[in-house]
Design an enzyme around this catalytic site. Structure first.
Site, PDB file in Angstrom:
ATOM      1  CE  LYS A  78      -3.844   2.037   2.582  1.00  0.00           C
ATOM      2  NZ  LYS A  78      -4.645   1.703   3.799  1.00  0.00           N
ATOM      3  CB  SER A 153      -7.984   3.861   2.779  1.00  0.00           C
ATOM      4  OG  SER A 153      -7.142   3.362   3.733  1.00  0.00           O
ATOM      5  CB  SER A 177      -8.222   1.124   5.491  1.00  0.00           C
ATOM      6  OG  SER A 177      -8.793   2.082   5.231  1.00  0.00           O
TER       7      SER A 177
END
Ligand code: GLN
Length: 497
Positions: A78, A153, A177
């Site tokens: 990420k 996210s 997330s």
């Protein structure tokens, strides 16, 4: 490497010479080439660096060395987790060209175990969001239906694994997330207990809530990855020195006399019907396996959104104060006569997107003199009550089972009002507020407007009880086929039209 291989299949093939780490990495890069123009999971990939690392793994295997338990496993990272290769942009214009001088401890441990990071995945800016639409580098799309969001996210990481662009990925979870995008993309996602994984190198959002965790195709892969990244780190004083067990050991053992708690508040009629059906089915599966389903009470569930959306923005407003246009990050160009204050204001106005600005304003307000007690102080009191409520529930059961998200993946642009987006986090926020651990598993499917969309099931366990979390999850995974179904990528191939 074929799409959707597990880590154990892949590492066995690499070790035995049936395939090579180089082929595994090249296969991922090729699938990214074919599908990612539509899906937009990756902000950047590192073909040269990844292939060079893979060749080194292959050389070591040929020389009879052991490159580690993740030998040759391609992994996506990420964009808010620091890597020394490429940039760490956090989905933000503010850090668009930021190159970290150090790697996150989690990334370093993965590489030491033989994994090969292949690139950075898109996320909501500074991990603030539930859809990956608030990303300065474009929204990620859901591989099950490219008109829909992948959740967020960590949407880029979840969509990449679901689409078979890479076998596993790292995400971060401050209020859901990892779990919510895992649910919306039909894969496995784990939010470890607070302190289980070092936050060193994770760009801070809500420091008392943030954790790094794995997104994978199956429970065993998540257990293996967590075992590699977990443990005390001298660079993060909040990392725990709780011993890290071998999470794979006894993974398939039945958990005898299991008691699973279903909170009264979770089977809410306001949930999508597919979500409540998946929860019923999961309870049925566990009953068939000999578990007892008991009702528990978590009346504070409904206060999670209000509590989290004070604490997380408060911490964010403090953490994001460092992006001032001076030390690092975007620096605005000043017009004649403008001063230092103008530089701060302009750099921050240009660098931060609207959702991040909103959070900074909410957080600053909640922490300001005169309001601190009424908002931040009150939220901390509720936080304590939420933790105590979980303690009472866990006295009656071994784990809590419920939905991950009240709805399956929604359409891009559908939740334009921030509050409607925040309300989707109702089942994931309190896990972080209490610092306990949770996993999201494929729990079924919704047939919605011609699309087949995955639905997730969430299991929560007390802090540092990840071993039990994985065993309970694995029991479900073995009994159902949901996790084996994969999206048809026909709609996500081609030229991005
Ligand atoms: N959706 C939540 C938020 O917007 C959680 C984000 C996260 O876990 N990073 O803050």
């Amino acid at each position: 490497m074929s799409d959707h291989q597990t880590i154990s299949e892949l590492t066995a093939a690499v070790r035995s010479g049936r395939t090579t780490a180089s082929d595994a990495v090249a296969g991922c890069l090729q699938r990214i080439d074919t599908h990612d123009r539509v899906l937009n999971c990756f902000r950047e990939t590192w073909p040269e660096a990844a292939l060079a690392s893979a060749r080194e793994i292959d050389r070591r295997i040929a020389a009879g060395e052991d490159p580690g338990p993740l030998a040759g496993v391609p992994i996506a990272i990420k964009d808010n987790i620091a890597t020394t290769t490429g940039t760490t942009a956090c989905g933000s214009r503010m850090l668009e060209s930021y190159r970290s001088p150090f790697a996150a401890t989690a990334v370093r441990r993965l590489v030491d175990a033989g994994a090969v990071p292949i690139g950075k995945t898109n996320c909501d800016e500074f991990a603030m969001g539930s859809s990956t639409e608030h990303c300065a580098f474009g929204a990620t799309r859901n591989p099950w239906d490219p008109d829909r969001v992948p959740g967020g996210s960590s949407g880029g990481s979840a969509a990449a694994v679901a689409a078979g662009l890479c076998p596993v990925a790292l995400g971060s979870d401050t209020g859901g997330s990892i779990r919510q995008p895992a649910a919306m993309c039909g894969i496995v996602g784990v939010k470890p207990s607070y302190g289980r994984v070092s936050r060193y190198g994770l760009v801070a959002f809500g420091s008392s809530l943030d954790q790094i965790g794995p997104l994978t195709g199956c429970v065993a892969d998540a257990a293996l990855l967590l075992g590699v990244i977990a443990g005390r780190d001298r660079h993060d004083s909040t990392s725990s020195d709780h011993a890290v067990p071998d999470y794979l050991e006894g993974l398939d053992e039945p958990v005898a006399g299991l008691r699973l708690g279903v909170p009264k508040q979770y089977a809410d009629p306001a949930n999508d019907e597919s979500v409540n059906r998946a929860l019923d089915e999961a309870c049925e599966v566990y009953r068939d396996l000999g578990a007892e389903i008991v009702e528990v009470d978590l009346p504070l569930t409904r206060y999670g959104v209000a509590t989290y959306y004070v604490i997380a923005p408060a911490e964010a407003s403090s953490n994001l104060a460092r992006y001032d246009g001076i030390r690092y990050g975007r620096r605005a160009t000043l017009a004649a006569g403008e001063n230092l204050d103008d530089l701060y204001a302009r750099s921050r106005a240009e660098g931060f997107g609207p959702e991040v600005q909103r959070r900074i304003m909410i957080g600053t307000y909640a922490l300001s003199a005169g309001y601190y007690d009424a908002y931040y102080g009150r939220a901390l009191q509720v936080r304590r009550l939420i933790s105590e409520e979980y303690d009472r529930a866990f006295a009656k059961c071994d784990a809590i089972i419920g939905p991950t998200s009240p709805i399956p993946a929604f359409r891009l642009g559908e939740k334009a009002d921030p509050l409607t987006m925040y309300l989707c986090d109702v089942y994931t926020l309190n896990t972080n507020i209490a610092g306990i651990c949770a996993i999201s598993l494929p729990g079924g499917f919704a047939e919605t407007d011609g699309a087949t969309l995955p639905v997730g099931i969430q299991i929560q366990c007390p802090a540092f009880d990840e071993t039990r979390l994985f065993r309970i999850a694995r029991m479900h995974e073995r009994a159902v086929t949901h996790g084996r179904r994969r999206p048809d990528l026909a709609g996500a191939a081609g030229n991005g039209s």
